[in-house]
Design a protein around this motif. Structure first.
Motif, PDB file in Angstrom:
ATOM      1  N   VAL A 159       0.896  -1.439   0.155  1.00  0.00           N
ATOM      2  CA  VAL A 159       0.144   0.120  -0.018  1.00  0.00           C
ATOM      3  C   VAL A 159       0.906   1.185  -0.037  1.00  0.00           C
ATOM      4  CG1 VAL A 159      -1.568   1.100   1.280  1.00  0.00           C
ATOM      5  CG2 VAL A 159      -2.024  -1.060   1.102  1.00  0.00           C
ATOM      6  N   TYR A 160       2.033   1.322   0.804  1.00  0.00           N
ATOM      7  CA  TYR A 160       2.866   2.277   0.746  1.00  0.00           C
ATOM      8  C   TYR A 160       3.318   2.544  -0.439  1.00  0.00           C
ATOM      9  CZ  TYR A 160       6.565   5.277   2.863  1.00  0.00           C
ATOM     10  OH  TYR A 160       7.632   6.276   3.127  1.00  0.00           O
ATOM     11  N   ALA A 161       4.128   1.517  -1.161  1.00  0.00           N
ATOM     12  CA  ALA A 161       4.573   1.738  -2.374  1.00  0.00           C
ATOM     13  C   ALA A 161       3.633   2.314  -3.535  1.00  0.00           C
ATOM     14  CB  ALA A 161       5.164   0.380  -2.879  1.00  0.00           C
ATOM     15  N   LEU A 162       2.409   1.883  -3.650  1.00  0.00           N
ATOM     16  CA  LEU A 162       1.399   1.982  -4.564  1.00  0.00           C
ATOM     17  C   LEU A 162       0.915   3.419  -4.087  1.00  0.00           C
ATOM     18  CD1 LEU A 162      -1.036  -1.031  -4.645  1.00  0.00           C
ATOM     19  CD2 LEU A 162       0.822   0.007  -6.431  1.00  0.00           C
ATOM     20  N   ALA A 163       0.845   4.142  -2.954  1.00  0.00           N
ATOM     21  CA  ALA A 163       0.494   5.277  -2.642  1.00  0.00           C
ATOM     22  C   ALA A 163       1.711   6.489  -3.001  1.00  0.00           C
ATOM     23  CB  ALA A 163       0.279   5.509  -1.153  1.00  0.00           C
ATOM     24  N   ALA A 164       2.811   5.963  -2.912  1.00  0.00           N
ATOM     25  CA  ALA A 164       3.865   6.842  -3.074  1.00  0.00           C
ATOM     26  C   ALA A 164       4.149   7.061  -4.709  1.00  0.00           C
ATOM     27  CB  ALA A 164       5.174   6.360  -2.387  1.00  0.00           C
ATOM     28  N   GLU A 165       4.016   5.893  -5.415  1.00  0.00           N
ATOM     29  CA  GLU A 165       4.211   6.185  -6.687  1.00  0.00           C
ATOM     30  C   GLU A 165       3.227   6.119  -7.744  1.00  0.00           C
ATOM     31  OE1 GLU A 165       7.308   6.960  -8.207  1.00  0.00           O
ATOM     32  OE2 GLU A 165       8.115   7.034  -6.365  1.00  0.00           O
ATOM     33  N   LEU A 166       2.387   5.252  -7.601  1.00  0.00           N
ATOM     34  CA  LEU A 166       1.430   4.818  -8.464  1.00  0.00           C
ATOM     35  C   LEU A 166       0.160   6.100  -8.260  1.00  0.00           C
ATOM     36  CD1 LEU A 166       0.427   3.313 -10.682  1.00  0.00           C
ATOM     37  CD2 LEU A 166      -0.868   1.706  -9.346  1.00  0.00           C
ATOM     38  N   VAL A 167      -0.149   6.146  -7.046  1.00  0.00           N
ATOM     39  CA  VAL A 167      -1.319   7.104  -6.767  1.00  0.00           C
ATOM     40  C   VAL A 167      -0.741   8.863  -6.574  1.00  0.00           C
ATOM     41  CG1 VAL A 167      -3.418   7.828  -5.375  1.00  0.00           C
ATOM     42  CG2 VAL A 167      -2.667   5.124  -5.716  1.00  0.00           C
ATOM     43  N   GLY A 168       0.298   8.717  -5.946  1.00  0.00           N
ATOM     44  CA  GLY A 168       1.064   9.962  -5.893  1.00  0.00           C
ATOM     45  C   GLY A 168       0.603  10.764  -4.514  1.00  0.00           C
ATOM     46  N   LEU A 169       0.234   9.922  -3.756  1.00  0.00           N
ATOM     47  CA  LEU A 169      -0.122  10.458  -2.050  1.00  0.00           C
ATOM     48  C   LEU A 169       1.062  10.805  -1.313  1.00  0.00           C
ATOM     49  CD1 LEU A 169      -3.237   8.372  -1.246  1.00  0.00           C
ATOM     50  CD2 LEU A 169      -3.273  10.559  -1.952  1.00  0.00           C
ATOM     51  N   THR A 170       2.083  11.336  -1.782  1.00  0.00           N
ATOM     52  CA  THR A 170       3.210  11.971  -0.990  1.00  0.00           C
ATOM     53  C   THR A 170       2.925  12.539   0.159  1.00  0.00           C
ATOM     54  OG1 THR A 170       4.440  12.022  -3.185  1.00  0.00           O
ATOM     55  CG2 THR A 170       5.513  12.729  -1.414  1.00  0.00           C
ATOM     56  N   PHE A 171       2.101  13.379   0.335  1.00  0.00           N
ATOM     57  CA  PHE A 171       1.837  13.923   1.413  1.00  0.00           C
ATOM     58  C   PHE A 171       1.065  13.128   2.582  1.00  0.00           C
ATOM     59  CE2 PHE A 171       2.723  17.909  -1.358  1.00  0.00           C
ATOM     60  CZ  PHE A 171       3.413  18.467  -0.286  1.00  0.00           C
ATOM     61  N   GLY A 172       0.478  12.149   2.260  1.00  0.00           N
ATOM     62  CA  GLY A 172      -0.231  10.977   2.993  1.00  0.00           C
ATOM     63  C   GLY A 172       0.839  10.392   3.455  1.00  0.00           C
ATOM     64  N   LEU A 173       1.934  10.107   3.183  1.00  0.00           N
ATOM     65  CA  LEU A 173       2.948   8.809   3.485  1.00  0.00           C
ATOM     66  C   LEU A 173       2.748   8.766   4.985  1.00  0.00           C
ATOM     67  CD1 LEU A 173       5.595   8.863   0.883  1.00  0.00           C
ATOM     68  CD2 LEU A 173       3.605   7.258   1.348  1.00  0.00           C
ATOM     69  N   PRO A 174       3.081   9.977   5.785  1.00  0.00           N
ATOM     70  CA  PRO A 174       2.978   9.761   7.139  1.00  0.00           C
ATOM     71  C   PRO A 174       1.833   9.199   7.866  1.00  0.00           C
ATOM     72  CG  PRO A 174       4.140  11.910   6.818  1.00  0.00           C
ATOM     73  CD  PRO A 174       3.314  11.465   5.426  1.00  0.00           C
ATOM     74  N   ILE A 175       0.605   9.551   7.278  1.00  0.00           N
ATOM     75  CA  ILE A 175      -0.735   8.913   7.490  1.00  0.00           C
ATOM     76  C   ILE A 175      -0.909   7.490   7.392  1.00  0.00           C
ATOM     77  CG2 ILE A 175      -3.294   9.074   7.350  1.00  0.00           C
ATOM     78  CD1 ILE A 175      -1.986  11.403   8.901  1.00  0.00           C
ATOM     79  N   ILE A 176      -0.442   7.096   6.331  1.00  0.00           N
ATOM     80  CA  ILE A 176      -0.178   5.584   5.788  1.00  0.00           C
ATOM     81  C   ILE A 176       0.826   4.733   6.730  1.00  0.00           C
ATOM     82  CG2 ILE A 176       0.401   4.149   3.935  1.00  0.00           C
ATOM     83  CD1 ILE A 176      -0.605   6.233   1.942  1.00  0.00           C
ATOM     84  N   GLY A 177       1.898   5.665   7.223  1.00  0.00           N
ATOM     85  CA  GLY A 177       2.804   5.256   8.077  1.00  0.00           C
ATOM     86  C   GLY A 177       1.924   4.838   9.533  1.00  0.00           C
TER      87      GLY A 177
ATOM     88  N   LEU B   7      10.653  -2.046   2.949  1.00  0.00           N
ATOM     89  CA  LEU B   7      10.219  -2.751   1.841  1.00  0.00           C
ATOM     90  C   LEU B   7       9.313  -2.059   0.736  1.00  0.00           C
ATOM     91  CD1 LEU B   7      10.084  -5.456   0.375  1.00  0.00           C
ATOM     92  CD2 LEU B   7       8.206  -6.192   1.860  1.00  0.00           C
ATOM     93  N   GLY B   8       8.556  -1.111   1.581  1.00  0.00           N
ATOM     94  CA  GLY B   8       7.607  -0.191   0.923  1.00  0.00           C
ATOM     95  C   GLY B   8       8.733   0.711   0.021  1.00  0.00           C
ATOM     96  N   LEU B   9       9.566   1.162   0.504  1.00  0.00           N
ATOM     97  CA  LEU B   9      10.471   2.240  -0.247  1.00  0.00           C
ATOM     98  C   LEU B   9      11.183   1.535  -1.137  1.00  0.00           C
ATOM     99  CD1 LEU B   9      11.382   5.089   0.311  1.00  0.00           C
ATOM    100  CD2 LEU B   9      13.142   4.261   1.717  1.00  0.00           C
ATOM    101  N   ILE B  10      11.548   0.389  -0.925  1.00  0.00           N
ATOM    102  CA  ILE B  10      12.293  -0.492  -2.142  1.00  0.00           C
ATOM    103  C   ILE B  10      11.172  -0.794  -3.363  1.00  0.00           C
ATOM    104  CG2 ILE B  10      13.152  -2.777  -2.666  1.00  0.00           C
ATOM    105  CD1 ILE B  10      14.378  -2.659   0.005  1.00  0.00           C
ATOM    106  N   LEU B  11       9.971  -1.053  -2.891  1.00  0.00           N
ATOM    107  CA  LEU B  11       8.880  -1.410  -3.817  1.00  0.00           C
ATOM    108  C   LEU B  11       8.586   0.292  -4.836  1.00  0.00           C
ATOM    109  CD1 LEU B  11       6.391  -3.889  -2.196  1.00  0.00           C
ATOM    110  CD2 LEU B  11       8.088  -4.104  -4.003  1.00  0.00           C
ATOM    111  N   SER B  12       8.657   1.169  -3.812  1.00  0.00           N
ATOM    112  CA  SER B  12       8.359   2.502  -4.567  1.00  0.00           C
ATOM    113  C   SER B  12       9.547   2.467  -5.473  1.00  0.00           C
ATOM    114  CB  SER B  12       8.454   3.582  -3.463  1.00  0.00           C
ATOM    115  OG  SER B  12       7.335   3.484  -2.511  1.00  0.00           O
ATOM    116  N   TYR B  13      10.625   2.279  -5.277  1.00  0.00           N
ATOM    117  CA  TYR B  13      11.556   2.659  -6.223  1.00  0.00           C
ATOM    118  C   TYR B  13      11.619   1.588  -7.418  1.00  0.00           C
ATOM    119  CZ  TYR B  13      16.331   1.539  -8.413  1.00  0.00           C
ATOM    120  OH  TYR B  13      17.315   1.660  -9.337  1.00  0.00           O
ATOM    121  N   ILE B  14      11.302   0.308  -7.185  1.00  0.00           N
ATOM    122  CA  ILE B  14      10.944  -0.432  -8.500  1.00  0.00           C
ATOM    123  C   ILE B  14       9.722   0.249  -9.117  1.00  0.00           C
ATOM    124  CG2 ILE B  14      10.073  -2.896  -8.931  1.00  0.00           C
ATOM    125  CD1 ILE B  14      11.823  -3.705  -6.431  1.00  0.00           C
ATOM    126  N   LEU B  15       8.844   0.479  -8.612  1.00  0.00           N
ATOM    127  CA  LEU B  15       7.636   1.057  -9.350  1.00  0.00           C
ATOM    128  C   LEU B  15       7.819   2.348 -10.196  1.00  0.00           C
ATOM    129  CD1 LEU B  15       4.472   0.654  -6.895  1.00  0.00           C
ATOM    130  CD2 LEU B  15       4.817  -0.059  -9.398  1.00  0.00           C
TER     131      LEU B  15
END
Length: 152
Positions: free
Chosen positions: A34-52, A93-101
């Motif tokens: 979910v973290y990786a999809l939110a960071a790269e696919l959806v673009g919820l960068t400002f929501g990452l602390p909430i996702i955390g 792992l979410g950060l690594i998946l974000s990079y891969i995406l």
């Protein structure tokens, strides 16, 4: 009295570590996706602390439920440390998946994906994020704090 799910568990009883950490690991893997999809696919960068925060809470709750079930219990330091470790693992792992995406979604890339993925490329990706890097780093303590608190 042992069959009553609301009964207080004897403090000398050990939690079910394997089940607690197993459920926590599944929650951490889900958090990472979910973290990786939110960071790269959806673009919820400002929501990452909430996702955390939400991911850490889910991880801690899964660890506590696996360790104790529905029984009331006293907080257990071992399970809390396990939940905290799983939150760090899920974030990384979410950060690594974000990079891969991010590499997989490069439009009209002329090199294959396997050639674009490297450890140096991961560090270049993370260090070049500027303000988004701060949000990624803010999501880590949010996830670990909530995992610690939820894994009572």
């Amino acid at each position: 009295m042992k069959d009553d799910p609301t009964a207080l568990v004897d403090p000398t009883d050990s939690p079910r570590y394997a089940l607690g950490l197993g459920l926590g690991w599944l929650a951490a893997a889900g958090f990472a996706v979910v973290y990786a999809l939110a960071a790269e696919l959806v673009g919820l960068t400002f929501g990452l602390p909430i996702i955390g925060l939400i991911g850490g809470w889910i991880i801690g709750t899964a660890v506590a439920y696996g360790g104790w079930g529905e029984h009331e219990h006293l907080p257990h330091r071992g399970l809390r440390i396990g939940a905290l470790s799983l939150a760090v693992e899920g974030w990384l792992l979410g950060l690594i998946l974000s990079y891969i995406l991010s590499q997989a979604l490069i439009p009209q890339a002329s090199t294959p994906l396997a050639d674009r993925l490297s450890l140096g490329g991961f560090f270049d990706y993370f260090l070049s994020l500027d303000f988004a890097r701060f949000l990624h780093l803010l999501a880590l303590p949010a996830a670990t704090f909530m995992a610690w608190r939820a894994a009572k």
